[in-house]
Design a protein around this motif. Structure first.
Motif, mmCIF file in Angstrom:
data_model
loop_
_atom_site.group_PDB
_atom_site.id
_atom_site.type_symbol
_atom_site.label_atom_id
_atom_site.label_comp_id
_atom_site.label_asym_id
_atom_site.label_seq_id
_atom_site.Cartn_x
_atom_site.Cartn_y
_atom_site.Cartn_z
ATOM 1 N N LEU A 72 24.718 27.494 82.021
ATOM 2 C CA LEU A 72 23.523 28.195 82.454
ATOM 3 C C LEU A 72 23.818 29.123 83.629
ATOM 4 O O LEU A 72 24.858 28.999 84.286
ATOM 5 N N VAL A 73 22.874 30.020 83.888
ATOM 6 C CA VAL A 73 22.930 30.921 85.030
ATOM 7 C C VAL A 73 21.625 30.768 85.794
ATOM 8 O O VAL A 73 20.542 30.846 85.207
ATOM 9 N N PHE A 74 21.727 30.562 87.112
ATOM 10 C CA PHE A 74 20.558 30.326 87.959
ATOM 11 C C PHE A 74 20.567 31.368 89.063
ATOM 12 O O PHE A 74 21.484 31.410 89.883
ATOM 13 N N GLN A 75 19.539 32.237 89.093
ATOM 14 C CA GLN A 75 19.510 33.318 90.072
ATOM 15 C C GLN A 75 18.122 33.462 90.671
ATOM 16 O O GLN A 75 17.115 33.226 90.005
ATOM 17 N N GLN A 76 18.104 33.864 91.934
ATOM 18 C CA GLN A 76 16.839 34.059 92.626
ATOM 19 C C GLN A 76 16.327 35.456 92.343
ATOM 20 O O GLN A 76 17.054 36.449 92.448
ATOM 21 N N VAL A 77 15.024 35.564 91.999
ATOM 22 C CA VAL A 77 14.435 36.855 91.664
ATOM 23 C C VAL A 77 13.330 37.257 92.637
ATOM 24 O O VAL A 77 12.859 38.389 92.582
ATOM 25 N N TYR A 78 12.893 36.363 93.501
ATOM 26 C CA TYR A 78 11.883 36.706 94.499
ATOM 27 C C TYR A 78 12.161 35.930 95.766
ATOM 28 O O TYR A 78 12.415 34.723 95.731
ATOM 29 N N ASP A 79 12.127 36.642 96.886
ATOM 30 C CA ASP A 79 12.406 36.049 98.191
ATOM 31 C C ASP A 79 11.353 36.542 99.168
ATOM 32 O O ASP A 79 11.306 37.729 99.500
ATOM 33 N N GLU A 80 10.475 35.646 99.605
ATOM 34 C CA GLU A 80 9.393 36.030 100.502
ATOM 35 C C GLU A 80 9.913 36.515 101.839
ATOM 36 O O GLU A 80 9.268 37.300 102.527
ATOM 37 N N THR A 81 11.108 36.077 102.218
ATOM 38 C CA THR A 81 11.631 36.470 103.526
ATOM 39 C C THR A 81 12.011 37.947 103.567
ATOM 40 O O THR A 81 12.183 38.501 104.658
ATOM 41 N N ASP A 82 12.153 38.594 102.415
ATOM 42 C CA ASP A 82 12.433 40.031 102.437
ATOM 43 C C ASP A 82 11.306 40.772 103.144
ATOM 44 O O ASP A 82 11.552 41.660 103.974
ATOM 45 N N TYR A 83 10.077 40.425 102.798
ATOM 46 C CA TYR A 83 8.914 41.072 103.421
ATOM 47 C C TYR A 83 8.833 40.683 104.900
ATOM 48 O O TYR A 83 8.545 41.515 105.757
ATOM 49 N N ILE A 84 9.067 39.410 105.184
ATOM 50 C CA ILE A 84 8.985 38.941 106.570
ATOM 51 C C ILE A 84 10.046 39.627 107.422
ATOM 52 O O ILE A 84 9.771 40.112 108.526
ATOM 53 N N ASN A 85 11.280 39.681 106.923
ATOM 54 C CA ASN A 85 12.353 40.323 107.684
ATOM 55 C C ASN A 85 12.065 41.803 107.902
ATOM 56 O O ASN A 85 12.409 42.358 108.952
ATOM 57 N N SER A 86 11.450 42.440 106.897
ATOM 58 C CA SER A 86 11.087 43.844 107.062
ATOM 59 C C SER A 86 10.100 44.017 108.208
ATOM 60 O O SER A 86 10.235 44.933 109.034
ATOM 61 N N ALA A 87 9.110 43.116 108.279
ATOM 62 C CA ALA A 87 8.120 43.202 109.361
ATOM 63 C C ALA A 87 8.761 42.897 110.712
ATOM 64 O O ALA A 87 8.476 43.561 111.715
ATOM 65 N N ILE A 88 9.638 41.890 110.755
ATOM 66 C CA ILE A 88 10.306 41.539 112.015
ATOM 67 C C ILE A 88 11.189 42.695 112.485
ATOM 68 O O ILE A 88 11.191 43.059 113.671
ATOM 69 N N ASP A 89 11.952 43.265 111.564
ATOM 70 C CA ASP A 89 12.795 44.400 111.928
ATOM 71 C C ASP A 89 11.957 45.559 112.453
ATOM 72 O O ASP A 89 12.344 46.242 113.405
ATOM 73 N N LEU A 90 10.801 45.767 111.806
ATOM 74 C CA LEU A 90 9.948 46.873 112.228
ATOM 75 C C LEU A 90 9.398 46.637 113.627
ATOM 76 O O LEU A 90 9.324 47.562 114.445
ATOM 77 N N VAL A 91 9.016 45.397 113.931
ATOM 78 C CA VAL A 91 8.512 45.100 115.265
ATOM 79 C C VAL A 91 9.621 45.274 116.302
ATOM 80 O O VAL A 91 9.404 45.821 117.393
ATOM 81 N N GLN A 92 10.829 44.818 115.968
ATOM 82 C CA GLN A 92 11.943 45.013 116.890
ATOM 83 C C GLN A 92 12.193 46.496 117.132
ATOM 84 O O GLN A 92 12.396 46.934 118.272
ATOM 85 N N GLN A 93 12.153 47.275 116.046
ATOM 86 C CA GLN A 93 12.323 48.717 116.212
ATOM 87 C C GLN A 93 11.186 49.301 117.032
ATOM 88 O O GLN A 93 11.395 50.204 117.855
ATOM 89 N N ASN A 94 9.965 48.782 116.791
ATOM 90 C CA ASN A 94 8.817 49.308 117.525
ATOM 91 C C ASN A 94 8.940 49.007 119.011
ATOM 92 O O ASN A 94 8.575 49.829 119.855
ATOM 93 N N ILE A 95 9.453 47.807 119.322
ATOM 94 C CA ILE A 95 9.631 47.459 120.731
ATOM 95 C C ILE A 95 10.634 48.397 121.391
ATOM 96 O O ILE A 95 10.408 48.906 122.496
ATOM 97 N N PHE A 96 11.734 48.669 120.699
ATOM 98 C CA PHE A 96 12.763 49.522 121.291
ATOM 99 C C PHE A 96 12.368 51.002 121.238
ATOM 100 O O PHE A 96 12.432 51.703 122.242
ATOM 101 N N VAL A 97 11.955 51.463 120.041
ATOM 102 C CA VAL A 97 11.608 52.878 119.904
ATOM 103 C C VAL A 97 10.321 53.194 120.665
ATOM 104 O O VAL A 97 10.248 54.163 121.427
ATOM 105 N N GLY A 98 9.269 52.354 120.428
ATOM 106 C CA GLY A 98 8.022 52.585 121.148
ATOM 107 C C GLY A 98 8.202 52.440 122.643
ATOM 108 O O GLY A 98 7.643 53.215 123.431
ATOM 109 N N GLY A 99 8.976 51.422 123.054
ATOM 110 C CA GLY A 99 9.248 51.260 124.483
ATOM 111 C C GLY A 99 10.013 52.436 125.049
ATOM 112 O O GLY A 99 9.750 52.886 126.182
ATOM 113 N N ALA A 100 10.978 52.956 124.281
ATOM 114 C CA ALA A 100 11.749 54.118 124.745
ATOM 115 C C ALA A 100 10.861 55.348 124.873
ATOM 116 O O ALA A 100 10.963 56.116 125.851
#
Length: 1030
Positions: A324-352
């Protein structure tokens, strides 16, 4: 205690406090759960009762109706929805907002005890609550390796024993579900001829098996030092024990010989897999689906990391060994990491960007550094309060932190600018730091108080939207409070040490070297400074012109505020509920014509696959041609007997919504097929949750209700044309039911042959589909014990006529000789709303139609049109679904907005000791609201943005923010009038001159601090897109 003086005198303590706040915030961050959305508890309980093999009409009669009867008087119950399906009945109990759900759970359980005896083979009802934490955080696909020809559905036991067991041991995983697989059963295949020879009926065989499958405790025996437990063990835990069950035992009184008939004499016993009730295809290949649901309060990122480790462990040995082959097709953390990265960028870019604005105005590196400290201290320190209050890190709280980046420097700017101004006017560093902070302390405190207190109504709001808003309210409120503390302590303390330069002079007679202080040097920028000076002269000139005459000032105020209100009314977008977000998942639900079997539905799946195959990245590459939809990374199709699901994941996550039309066209090509295809909602709960309106048509007679539903369908198509992107599906359907073969037993013929109706029904069930007799435990696993005939699963309707019915006399009679057999229609699903049979038309408006507009069209074009024609007696029609949520939330938010305005006004009245000055300050709210509306109008020129509830939250926040500049002006004006005895007009003009720089600084830093979040197309921002422009 003078906090400002204390901070100036003890700078080391201030620095230590800053470091401790940051340290505690970082430690608290490690304990805060990280998840996609906030946990939302709905006042809903669901009662589910399984009755294998029962038809919807039987489930309605024996389960749903009786349970509804006992639930109808529940305390706090606002709405009851029941549904009867094949083998299962479900009742959804929705309670009033604010109901104690723990108490309601006990009351529901107690009411279930009052239900009369349920069918003997029906399971005990299961009560569950509704919440957002029951959403899967990961989906996996299990498929076969090339060369593996074993049917994929037969791997259900493997999934349960290997995959499910391993994943459920992962910390943070509540449960693991499997779809598309089947488990084994122990099937007893009887021979009708042998049954007839021994005069055995199906009911007698089933009763004998049930009696033999028993284990009973018989107490204990004490002998010597030991105690022995006594028990009779008669469980049928091996096929051999099943075969040895004695069905009949007769003795010859003359010879004394005993004759026995065992199960093995008339049947064969063997394991076999059940028939699948669903089939799954992934990119055109048969597959099984597995998902993982998190525990409440679990950190999704940590849980997902552990899940991936477990999957890697499984893929290293067990799964490839099984072919058999077992693979992940959906990962909720992709959306979460995108939001976290955006906030980090916002802190640095917005702060700058905020720092650049400060440098532009102050031209001082030390001053910019002092103010910039407020951003990390306030944001990181807020994590402590979030941990103490039990909040989580999610896209909503992250949005609050992103907004806070531009807001937390306001107080610091006001304090530092005043200190800077006093330093330039000749004050020493200590004097400037103390008096500069003290002069504006009242204004800064009032500004922070108004910003925080507007969230009080939100924090006590129990609706779903209110629960979502709490995280953003906590994040912003705590950050603003911390920024107030920073502005009152850190800013004057650091300014007293590093703002400006010291110059050492000549030594005196005593040998000590004289030290003098220089005012901060400000570099002149010719073009910018000249433009700024011109703007200041214009503003001061206009201000002086206005304040010379009270009548003129009142007229200007009336014109400006009236114009602002008119613009707001003219351009205000229409209402919507919650934004869908930009999830990388396009999902559809299909309702094929009644009566379609699983294989026919699979045919629809194959035709859809062929139509969208050119978009599969695995077939044509990952890059889309210009002007074409994005390529599909994952494509799945799940088919059941009465419905199907289709879904796709895009290679380019930000363009997932463009896949709706390419999938929708082939999906609904099949005549008579209803359903919808839409981008999965971030906040919608369950399959099909999200942006929808239900038109409920209820009445006592199903045929009458169906007739009205057919008329309503035509009117819906006119009000919201389907060719314009609007979608529609009926629940449960627009036909009385699917075709069914109905056997009508003849009581006389049954009586003549000594057969009861129950025995006749059991015989037909056994020979057609298999009759579940009991459950047995074999090797620590539970198996269904099924009694079946050799020709189970009759494949033609005529075959039912020839099914053999064995009598006790040993005769074999065809079913057609004992009953009339007719082909008719029977309901596939029965739906109740408030105990009445109901057909609901689920409408999903096009993405560019606000829900408010769609509701108005349905109200006038469907409901009022039908009422004008005249509804039959007892028939009722109403809107529900998200329509109910929108009305309730809008009423609550409108009230919260009024309360927020009242709170801001009263807080200012207390602090200014006047009811007049707060009224003057509140005149800034209409103008700010008009600015927010204009911002939304600008956004709507290139992207659709309705006034959804998160956007409306932006306006609530606006009430607490926009008064800050007015507070600063009024406070400074009162200072000049009371402390310096200035005339009113001179005080207003002087206050405007002194405060115009901090007003522009705080406004621009807030705008630029949030612009990164507002302008980003990333997934993590889309759910709060409307609140930024406002």
């Amino acid at each position: 205690m003078n906090l400002i003086r204390l901070a100036i005198d003890r700078p080391i303590a201030v620095v230590a406090a800053i470091l401790m706040v940051v340290m505690f915030g970082l430690v608290a961050l490690q304990t805060i759960p990280i998840q996609l959305t906030p946990d939302v508890r709905k006042p809903v309980l669901t009662v589910e009762t399984f009755w294998p093999g029962a038809a919807p009409a039987e489930v309605e009669r024996e389960i749903i109706t009786q349970q509804e009867e006992v639930f109808k008087g529940l305390e706090g119950l606002s709405r009851m929805i029941g549904s009867a399906d094949d083998g299962v009945g479900e009742i959804e109990l929705e309670f009033a907002v604010g109901t104690d759900m723990d108490k309601s759970l006990v009351l529901v359980a107690n009411r279930l005890d009052r239900v009369p005896d349920k069918p003997s083979d029906a399971a005990e009802p299961i009560i569950s609550s509704a919440g957002s934490e029951d959403q899967p955080i990961a989906w996996f696909i299990l498929s076969r390796k090339p060369g593996n020809e074993r049917p994929i559905h037969t791997y259900g036991d493997f999934v349960e024993d290997v995959i499910q067991e391993r994943l459920e041991r992962v910390p943070g995983v509540a449960r693991v579900n499997m779809f598309g697989g089947t488990t084994r059963e122990l099937r007893i295949t009887v021979d009708p001829e042998r049954m007839a020879r021994y005069g055995l009926t199906v009911s007698e065989i089933a009763d004998a098996l049930r009696r033999s499958n028993a284990s009973t405790s018989a107490g204990d025996i004490e002998e010597g030092k030991r105690r022995y437990v006594v028990r009779t063990d008669g469980e049928l835990n091996t096929p051999e024990r099943v075969a040895s069950v004695v069905l009949r035992s007769d003795s010859d009184p003359l010879s004394g010989r005993i004759g026995r008939v065992t199960m093995g004499d008339i049947a064969t016993i063997a394991y076999r897999h059940k028939e699948p009730i669903a089939r799954i295809r992934q990119l055109g290949e048969p597959a099984l689906a597995v998902n993982a649901v998190r525990d409440a309060g679990a950190n999704v990122i940590e849980t997902m990391a552990s899940v991936k480790e477990a999957v890697a462990e499984l893929n290293a040995a067990a799964i490839p060994q099984a072919g058999l082959v077992f693979q992940q097709v959906y990962d909720e953390t992709d959306y979460i990491n995108s939001a976290i990265d955006l906030v980090q960028q916002n802190i640095f870019v917005g702060g700058a960007l905020a720092a650049l604005i400060l440098m532009l105005f102050l031209r001082s590196f030390s001053a910019t550094l002092i103010v910039s400290i407020a951003i990390p201290v306030s944001v990181v320190g807020s994590f402590v309060a979030m941990a103490l209050l039990g909040r989580s890190i999610n896209v909503i709280s992250l949005a609050g932190l992103a907004f806070a980046v531009g807001m937390v420097v306001d107080a610091a700017i006001v304090v530092l600018e005043n200190i800077y101004r006093l330093r330039q006017s000749g004050y020493g560093r200590l004097q400037a730091a103390y008096h500069g902070a003290r002069q504006v302390w009242g204004a800064v405190f009032v500004s922070a108080a108004t910003t925080v207190l507007v969230f009080v109504p939100i924090l006590v709001m129990e609706l779903e939207a209110g629960q979502l808003f709490r995280d953003i309210a906590v994040a912003i409120s705590v950050s603003v409070v911390l920024s107030l503390i920073v502005a009152s302590t850190v800013i004057p303390s650091l300014a007293s040490r590093i703002l400006g330069r010291r110059r050492r002079g000549e030594r005196g007679a005593s040998g000590a070297q004289a030290v003098t202080e220089e005012a901060p040097y400000r570099l002149r920028l010719p073009i910018i400074d000249d433009a700024a000076a011109l703007l200041v002269r214009i503003i001061l000139g206009f201000t002086g012109w206005v304040v010379r005459r009270r009548l003129r000032a009142a007229a200007v105020a009336v014109v400006v505020c009236g114009g602002a209100l008119f613009v707001s009314w003219l351009l205000l977008p229409r209402l919507d509920y919650l934004p869908t977000g930009n999830r990388n998942l396009v999902f559809g639900v299909l309702l094929p014509p009644p009566g379609y079997n699983l294989e026919t539905t699979m045919g629809i799946a194959r035709s859809v696959e062929d139509a969208v195959r050119p978009l599969w990245a695995s077939e044509t590459g990952p890059d889309a041609a210009p002007g074409e939809p994005p390529k599909i990374q994952r494509f799945f199709f799940v088919t059941f007997r009465d419905q199907a699901f289709v879904g796709a994941i895009a290679v380019e996550p930000d363009r997932a919504g463009e896949l709706i039309d390419p999938i929708r066209r082939p999906v609904f090509f099949e005549p008579g097929t209803f359903g919808f295809v839409s981008q999965a909602s971030l906040f919608g709960r369950g399959i099909g949750g999200g942006r929808k309106i239900d038109v409920d048509i209820s009445g006592p007679d199903l045929e009458t209700v169906l007739g009205i539903a057919l008329q309503a369908t035509g009117l819906v198509a006119q009000a919201l044309p389907f060719d314009q992107g609007n979608q529609f599906r009926p629940k449960p359907g627009l036909e009385l039911g699917a075709p069914e073969v109905r056997l009508l037993p003849d009581p006389i013929k049954l009586g003549d042959n000594g057969i009861s109706v129950r025995e006749f029904g059991a015989t037909i069930a056994a020979y057609n589909d298999g009759l579940k007799v009991d459950e047995v435990t074999i090797d620590a696993k539970r198996f269904d014990l099924v009694l079946a005939g050799p020709d189970a699963n009759v494949d033609r309707t005529q075959g039912i006529e020839n099914l053999p019915v064995v009598t006790r006399a040993g005769a074999t009679i065809p079913a057609s000789s004992l009953a009339d057999i007719v082909v008719t229609a029977g309901p596939t699903k029965i739906r109740h709303v408030e105990r009445e049979r109901t057909i609901s038309l689920e409408i999903r408006p096009a993405a560019d139609i606000p829900l408010e507009v769609a509701m108005e069209r349905l109200e006038t074009g469907v409901i009022q049109a039908l009422e004008g024609r005249g509804l039959p007696p007892g028939v009722k029609i109403r809107l529900s679904g998200t329509a109910d949520d929108l009305e309730a939330t809008w009423d609550a938010m409108a009230m919260n907005l009024v309360v927020a305005i009242a709170i801001v006004y009263l807080i200012m009245a207390v602090l200014f000791e006047s009811f007049v000055y707060p009224f003057v300050i509140m005149l800034s709210v209409p103008l700010a609201a008009a600015g927010g509306v204009l911002g939304l109008a600008a956004v709507n020129t290139y992207a659709f943005q309705p006034l959804d509830m998160l956007t409306l939250l932006g306006f609530v926040i606006l009430v607490g923010i926009v008064v800050n500049n007015a507070i600063l002006l009024v406070h400074q004006t009162l200072f000049h009038m009371r402390e310096e005895q200035m005339a009113v007009a001179d005080a207003i003009t002087t206050a405007t001159r002194n405060r115009i720089r901090p007003i522009f600084m705080s406004t621009l830093t807030s705008v630029f601090g949030m612009c990164r979040w507002c302008c980003s197309p990333a997934q993590g921002r889309s759910s709060t897109a409307g609140s930024g422009p406002s």
